[in-house]
Each structure stands twice: as structure tokens, then as C-alpha cells.
Design a protein around this motif. Structure first.
Motif, PDB file in Angstrom:
ATOM      1  N   THR A 303       0.834  -1.201   0.000  1.00 20.19           N
ATOM      2  CA  THR A 303       0.000   0.000   0.000  1.00 20.19           C
ATOM      3  C   THR A 303       0.868   1.251   0.000  1.00 20.19           C
ATOM      4  OG1 THR A 303      -1.738  -1.193   1.196  1.00 20.19           O
ATOM      5  CG2 THR A 303      -1.880   1.207   1.169  1.00 20.19           C
ATOM      6  N   ALA A 304       1.945   1.239   0.774  1.00 22.32           N
ATOM      7  CA  ALA A 304       2.881   2.368   0.758  1.00 22.32           C
ATOM      8  C   ALA A 304       3.463   2.556  -0.641  1.00 22.32           C
ATOM      9  CB  ALA A 304       3.984   2.142   1.779  1.00 22.32           C
ATOM     10  N   ALA A 305       3.837   1.455  -1.284  1.00 16.04           N
ATOM     11  CA  ALA A 305       4.379   1.541  -2.643  1.00 16.04           C
ATOM     12  C   ALA A 305       3.347   2.098  -3.612  1.00 16.04           C
ATOM     13  CB  ALA A 305       4.849   0.166  -3.095  1.00 16.04           C
ATOM     14  N   ALA A 306       2.078   1.737  -3.426  1.00 12.22           N
ATOM     15  CA  ALA A 306       1.025   2.252  -4.290  1.00 12.22           C
ATOM     16  C   ALA A 306       0.873   3.768  -4.110  1.00 12.22           C
ATOM     17  CB  ALA A 306      -0.293   1.548  -4.008  1.00 12.22           C
ATOM     18  N   HIS A 307       0.921   4.247  -2.869  1.00  6.53           N
ATOM     19  CA  HIS A 307       0.857   5.697  -2.645  1.00  6.53           C
ATOM     20  C   HIS A 307       2.040   6.403  -3.315  1.00  6.53           C
ATOM     21  CE1 HIS A 307      -2.511   6.653   0.134  1.00  6.53           C
ATOM     22  NE2 HIS A 307      -2.490   5.347   0.306  1.00  6.53           N
ATOM     23  N   LEU A 308       3.213   5.796  -3.234  1.00  7.62           N
ATOM     24  CA  LEU A 308       4.370   6.353  -3.934  1.00  7.62           C
ATOM     25  C   LEU A 308       4.094   6.437  -5.430  1.00  7.62           C
ATOM     26  CD1 LEU A 308       7.431   7.119  -4.187  1.00  7.62           C
ATOM     27  CD2 LEU A 308       7.887   4.649  -4.282  1.00  7.62           C
ATOM     28  N   ALA A 309       3.546   5.375  -6.008  1.00  9.55           N
ATOM     29  CA  ALA A 309       3.297   5.340  -7.448  1.00  9.55           C
ATOM     30  C   ALA A 309       2.321   6.419  -7.890  1.00  9.55           C
ATOM     31  CB  ALA A 309       2.778   3.959  -7.846  1.00  9.55           C
ATOM     32  N   PHE A 310       1.347   6.735  -7.045  1.00  6.19           N
ATOM     33  CA  PHE A 310       0.349   7.746  -7.381  1.00  6.19           C
ATOM     34  C   PHE A 310       0.849   9.164  -7.099  1.00  6.19           C
ATOM     35  CE2 PHE A 310      -2.401   4.137  -7.628  1.00  6.19           C
ATOM     36  CZ  PHE A 310      -3.534   4.514  -8.334  1.00  6.19           C
ATOM     37  N   SER A 311       2.108   9.287  -6.686  1.00  2.22           N
ATOM     38  CA  SER A 311       2.617  10.587  -6.225  1.00  2.22           C
ATOM     39  C   SER A 311       3.589  11.255  -7.180  1.00  2.22           C
ATOM     40  CB  SER A 311       3.326  10.404  -4.866  1.00  2.22           C
ATOM     41  OG  SER A 311       2.449   9.909  -3.900  1.00  2.22           O
ATOM     42  N   GLY A 333      -8.143  -2.579   3.919  1.00  6.72           N
ATOM     43  CA  GLY A 333      -8.101  -1.202   3.438  1.00  6.72           C
ATOM     44  C   GLY A 333      -6.941  -0.940   2.503  1.00  6.72           C
ATOM     45  N   GLY A 334      -6.638   0.334   2.335  1.00  4.61           N
ATOM     46  CA  GLY A 334      -5.495   0.741   1.523  1.00  4.61           C
ATOM     47  C   GLY A 334      -5.803   0.900   0.057  1.00  4.61           C
ATOM     48  N   TYR A 335      -6.123  -0.202  -0.597  1.00  3.59           N
ATOM     49  CA  TYR A 335      -6.393  -0.157  -2.025  1.00  3.59           C
ATOM     50  C   TYR A 335      -7.296  -1.320  -2.392  1.00  3.59           C
ATOM     51  CZ  TYR A 335      -3.078  -4.009  -2.608  1.00  3.59           C
ATOM     52  OH  TYR A 335      -2.454  -5.226  -2.525  1.00  3.59           O
ATOM     53  N   THR A 336      -7.821  -1.257  -3.582  1.00  5.74           N
ATOM     54  CA  THR A 336      -8.590  -2.365  -4.132  1.00  5.74           C
ATOM     55  C   THR A 336      -8.072  -2.652  -5.532  1.00  5.74           C
ATOM     56  OG1 THR A 336     -10.816  -3.195  -4.618  1.00  5.74           O
ATOM     57  CG2 THR A 336     -10.371  -0.889  -5.125  1.00  5.74           C
ATOM     58  N   GLU A 337      -8.262  -3.879  -5.987  1.00  4.54           N
ATOM     59  CA  GLU A 337      -7.837  -4.241  -7.340  1.00  4.54           C
ATOM     60  C   GLU A 337      -8.925  -5.069  -7.993  1.00  4.54           C
ATOM     61  OE1 GLU A 337      -4.273  -6.549  -9.763  1.00  4.54           O
ATOM     62  OE2 GLU A 337      -3.901  -5.829  -7.730  1.00  4.54           O
ATOM     63  N   ASP A 338      -9.277  -4.681  -9.209  1.00  3.59           N
ATOM     64  CA  ASP A 338     -10.305  -5.388  -9.954  1.00  3.59           C
ATOM     65  C   ASP A 338      -9.891  -5.426 -11.417  1.00  3.59           C
ATOM     66  OD1 ASP A 338     -12.863  -6.659 -10.434  1.00  3.59           O
ATOM     67  OD2 ASP A 338     -13.568  -4.741 -11.217  1.00  3.59           O
ATOM     68  N   GLY A 339      -9.842  -6.632 -11.975  1.00  4.45           N
ATOM     69  CA  GLY A 339      -9.467  -6.764 -13.372  1.00  4.45           C
ATOM     70  C   GLY A 339      -8.081  -6.241 -13.672  1.00  4.45           C
ATOM     71  N   GLY A 340      -7.190  -6.325 -12.681  1.00  4.35           N
ATOM     72  CA  GLY A 340      -5.824  -5.859 -12.863  1.00  4.35           C
ATOM     73  C   GLY A 340      -5.642  -4.373 -12.638  1.00  4.35           C
ATOM     74  N   MET A 341      -6.706  -3.639 -12.343  1.00  4.77           N
ATOM     75  CA  MET A 341      -6.617  -2.193 -12.132  1.00  4.77           C
ATOM     76  C   MET A 341      -6.606  -1.893 -10.632  1.00  4.77           C
ATOM     77  SD  MET A 341      -6.367  -1.337 -15.244  1.00  4.77           S
ATOM     78  CE  MET A 341      -6.294   0.442 -15.007  1.00  4.77           C
ATOM     79  N   LEU A 342      -5.540  -1.234 -10.182  1.00  9.39           N
ATOM     80  CA  LEU A 342      -5.354  -0.924  -8.767  1.00  9.39           C
ATOM     81  C   LEU A 342      -5.798   0.508  -8.498  1.00  9.39           C
ATOM     82  CD1 LEU A 342      -2.350  -1.880  -6.550  1.00  9.39           C
ATOM     83  CD2 LEU A 342      -3.187   0.471  -6.541  1.00  9.39           C
ATOM     84  N   ARG A 343      -6.625   0.676  -7.449  1.00  7.77           N
ATOM     85  CA  ARG A 343      -7.133   1.986  -7.046  1.00  7.77           C
ATOM     86  C   ARG A 343      -6.923   2.182  -5.551  1.00  7.77           C
ATOM     87  NH1 ARG A 343     -10.429   0.093 -11.057  1.00  7.77           N
ATOM     88  NH2 ARG A 343     -10.983   1.598 -12.712  1.00  7.77           N
ATOM     89  N   LEU A 344      -6.479   3.356  -5.167  1.00  9.12           N
ATOM     90  CA  LEU A 344      -6.365   3.694  -3.756  1.00  9.12           C
ATOM     91  C   LEU A 344      -7.749   3.983  -3.194  1.00  9.12           C
ATOM     92  CD1 LEU A 344      -3.220   6.025  -3.773  1.00  9.12           C
ATOM     93  CD2 LEU A 344      -3.340   3.615  -3.112  1.00  9.12           C
ATOM     94  N   LEU A 345      -7.964   3.549  -1.948  1.00  7.61           N
ATOM     95  CA  LEU A 345      -9.269   3.718  -1.329  1.00  7.61           C
ATOM     96  C   LEU A 345      -9.413   5.054  -0.606  1.00  7.61           C
ATOM     97  CD1 LEU A 345      -9.870   0.131   0.098  1.00  7.61           C
ATOM     98  CD2 LEU A 345     -11.031   1.223  -1.831  1.00  7.61           C
ATOM     99  N   GLY A 346      -8.326   5.748  -0.388  1.00  9.09           N
ATOM    100  CA  GLY A 346      -8.394   7.004   0.333  1.00  9.09           C
ATOM    101  C   GLY A 346      -8.374   6.779   1.836  1.00  9.09           C
ATOM    102  N   GLY A 347      -8.795   7.796   2.574  1.00  2.77           N
ATOM    103  CA  GLY A 347      -8.680   7.743   4.021  1.00  2.77           C
ATOM    104  C   GLY A 347      -7.359   8.320   4.454  1.00  2.77           C
TER     105      GLY A 347
END
Length: 388
Positions: A303-311, A333-347
């Protein structure tokens, strides 16, 4: 801000199936969680996995580094987020996995204190999605074909395939994967397995077969920057540096040598969010693209790596599938992934539930480390990753 306390606890998580590369076989992951509590009461968490084969750092050495120099450097310290991050880097210059766990925990607490997602505070956005891949670990061709079929059925369109040292067998593996999932794109990871001449011959052969290759990752030993540049100049498929890039200095060395089209940034190599952003800055200045990747690490790290990627604008690719291998999804929490697409959940912060220090997420048994107990540690931990 002022750091009130640093706490450390260990966990072990089973994998749903073995993860196999040319270098190792992993069936369960030992990892360490660092907690940082700020004066205002905000608590953040970061984690680091036992990955001796890659980073040279075990769960025991990570725990020792965090309980010793990491705790001493941060407890009671005051400053800006950049100043406190620099204290961590100075205290743990070689123990990059431990530094990443502590630095991520600090950033998580900082963002929670601001009641904002970490990516947003770093100048990015949590809107949109990034396409993730799925790793097909090193097995016999029928097993790899079955894994590829499963991944494609789940919606994944990009497969990362681990290669061994037998190119003929690797070709059979690749063709089996493509027969099972003919419309996927491939990212090939050689894990430093070839000489420059071998890499040129092998990659050239794969190009001649017109395989759907997006990139080849670290085909030659990390220290052979000149050899990596030689490979890049000789082949058409993009070449990505991974083990060769741990720091901004490494990135600049690779850029100056013309050795890579892409850089793979991993928090466990760079030592945290701020050092990772420095690598991305160097890449952006040179017009290179970055991937944010990971080893077999737990959800907190990913999840930390995902936040880095979105930054950061230079980061356009991700390789963040490890939680899909874990038997336990904790923490939530943190993120969700569907069909290979990763999205941050916020919070706030990383957006994750807090992982209980006293409970192992896989077994619900007591965790293996008492955060109130300080293990004896060497005053000067030895270097734990190879020099560039």
C-alpha cells in the motif's frame, strides 16, 4: 512534529502457493512492522519483509536495526517530515528494509495527523487507477500455463514471468504461458542471470519470435553497468534496471551510462518514501520512466508503494501483486484491485486498518516479538546490501 514512541513487532504469513525464482523458493513470509506515534496521537505503520536473497536483510536483522539505532534516532525527535526522514536514513544507511519500514510508518502517522491520504500530501492524487501485473513464478511449463490462465480469467492483462538459466526451457515456459493467455503482454525478469553477450543473444532471439514483450528486467549482474548499457544499445525491447538501482546516486550512474530505459524503484531498496522520490526525480529530469515494484512483501508495504506510485509523474508502471499471494489479506483497506486495475481507497495516511501488534494475521496467535522488549543489537550494524 515530535515522535512520541517507536514500536516494533514481528509476524509470519503463509502464501497460498510457493513463490519460485531462479534464486529462491518462498512458502511463507516473515516480516516486521514498525509503528511511529506522534505527539498529537497519530500512529502510523510500515513493514519490511525478510528477503535475505535480495536485500541481505532478515527479519531478525530488521528487528535489531529498528529496536536499536532506528528507535534511538527517532524517539523524542522533533522536526519536519523531511528532517525526520533524514534522521532515519542517517541512522540506518545500510539497513534499507528497516529504514523503509520506519520511514513509511513516519509518513503514515504524518498523513494521519493531517487527516489526508499520503499520496495527496506528496503532491499526487488518489483519483484514477494504475494497471498492475501478476507474476508467474518459475515452475514447469504446464504449471505456468495454468497460472497464466487463472490470472487472465481474473482480468490481468500483463504477466511478469520469472526466467531461469536454461533458455530452451524458458522458451517452452513462455510459449506455454502465451498459449494459455494469448492476448497478454509480458514483462520478463532475468534476475541478473546472464552475461551481456548472453542477454543480447537471448533477448534478440525472443524479439525475432515476435513475442509480446514490454520489457526485460535486470538481465545482467547489478554491478555491470557498462554491460547493461551494452545490452540496451543492442536490443529493441526496453531494458529496466532493478537490482542496480538502490539510490539517487545509482540512478544517476545508470542514466549517465545510458544503461536503462526504465528504473524499478522498491521501497525496501531505497530506504523509504523520500529516497524513492529522489530516484523518481532523477529519472524525470532525464526523461526516463519508472516502475514501482516490490518483493514478496505484506499489504502494508504494498500500500505504501502504491501511494508512492500515485505521487510522481515519472512513475507510470507498477508491479505490486504480492498480496494476491498471501493467505491472509490483513490489514484491511489501503487499495482495491479489480481486473488488474489498482485503485487507492483514500482515508488518512495509507488508509489501512491498524495491524494489531499482539495477533498474527495468519494464525491469530501471539505475535513473535514483544514491542516493549528491546533486543540487544550491535551498535554499528554491518552493511546488508551489495555496494553499487
Amino acid at each position: 512534529m515530535t515522535v512520541r514512541a517507536v514500536r516494533v513487532h514481528r509476524h509470519r504469513a503463509a502464501l497460498l502457493r510457493p513463490f519460485v525464482t531462479a534464486a529462491r523458493r518462498t512458502e511463507a513470509v516473515d516480516y516486521v512492522v514498525a509503528e511511529v506515534e506522534l505527539d498529537g496521537g497519530a500512529v502510523g505503520q510500515g513493514s519490511a519483509a525478510d528477503a535475505v536473497a535480495v536485500t541481505g536483510q532478515s527479519a531478525a536483522s530488521i528487528t535489531a536495526a529498528l529496536d536499536g539505532p532506528g528507535r534511538r534516532a527517532l524517539t523524542g525527535a522533533s522536526g519536519t517530515i523531511a528532517e525526520l526522514s533524514a534522521r532515519i536514513s542517517a541512522a540506518l544507511p545500510q539497513a534499507t528494509s528497516a529504514a523503509a519500514a520506519l520511514e513509511v510508518a513516519l509518513h503514515d502517522a504524518w498523513a494521519r495527523g493531517h487527516d489526508a491520504p499520503l499520496a495527496a500530501l506528496l503532491g499526487g492524487s488518489i483519483a484514477g487507477a494504475m494497471e498492475n501485473d501478476m507474476t508467474i513464478s518459475l515452475e514447469d511449463p504446464p504449471a505456468m500455463a495454468a497460472r497464466a490462465r487463472q490470472a487472465r480469467a481474473a482480468g490481468t492483462r500483463i504477466l511478469k514471468v520469472k526466467l531461469g538459466r536454461d533458455i530452451d526451457e524458458d522458451r517452452r515456459r513462455l510459449h506455454a504461458v502465451l498459449e494459455a493467455a494469448p492476448d497478454v503482454r509480458l514483462r520478463l525478469d532475468a534476475n541478473q542471470g546472464w552475461s551481456p553477450a548472453e542477454a543480447i543473444r537471448i533477448i534478440g532471439g525472443l524479439e525475432a519470435e515476435d513475442l509480446p514483450l514490454d520489457l526485460v528486467e535486470q538481465p545482467v549482474p547489478a554491478a555491470d553497468v557498462a554491460g547493461l548499457a551494452q545490452v540496451r544499445a543492442a536490443v529493441g525491447v526496453p531494458i529496466m534496471a532493478d537490482e542496480a538501482v538502490w539510490s539517487r546516486e545509482d540512478a544517476l550512474r545508470l542514466i549517465d551510462a545510458g544503461a536503462a530505459d526504465l528504473l524499478n524503484i522498491k521501497l525496501a531498496k531505497s530506504g523509504g518514501i523520500r529516497p524513492a522520490l529522489a530516484i523518481a526525480d532523477a529519472a524525470a529530469e532525464a526523461g526516463l520512466t519508472c516502475m514501482v515494484g516490490a518483493m514478496m512483501e505484506p499489504r502494508i508495504s504494498i500500500t505504501a508503494a502504491a501511494h508512492l506510485a500515485f505521487s510522481h509523474r515519472a512513475i507510470t508502471l507498477i508491479d505490486l501483486d504480492p498480496p494476491a499471494w498471501f493467505a491472509s489479506p490483513a490489514p484491511a483497506g489501503g487499495y482495491t484491485e479489480d481486473g488488474g486495475m489498482l485503485r487507492l481507497l483514500g482515508g488518512p495516511g495509507l488508509g489501512l486498518d491498524r495491524l494489531d501488534a499482539q495477533v498474527d494475521p495468519a494464525t491469530h496467535a501471539p505475535a513473535r516479538h514483544d514491542p516493549a522488549r528491546h533486543d540487544p543489537v550491535p551498535s554499528d550494524p554491518p552493511p546488508e546490501h551489495p555496494a553499487p
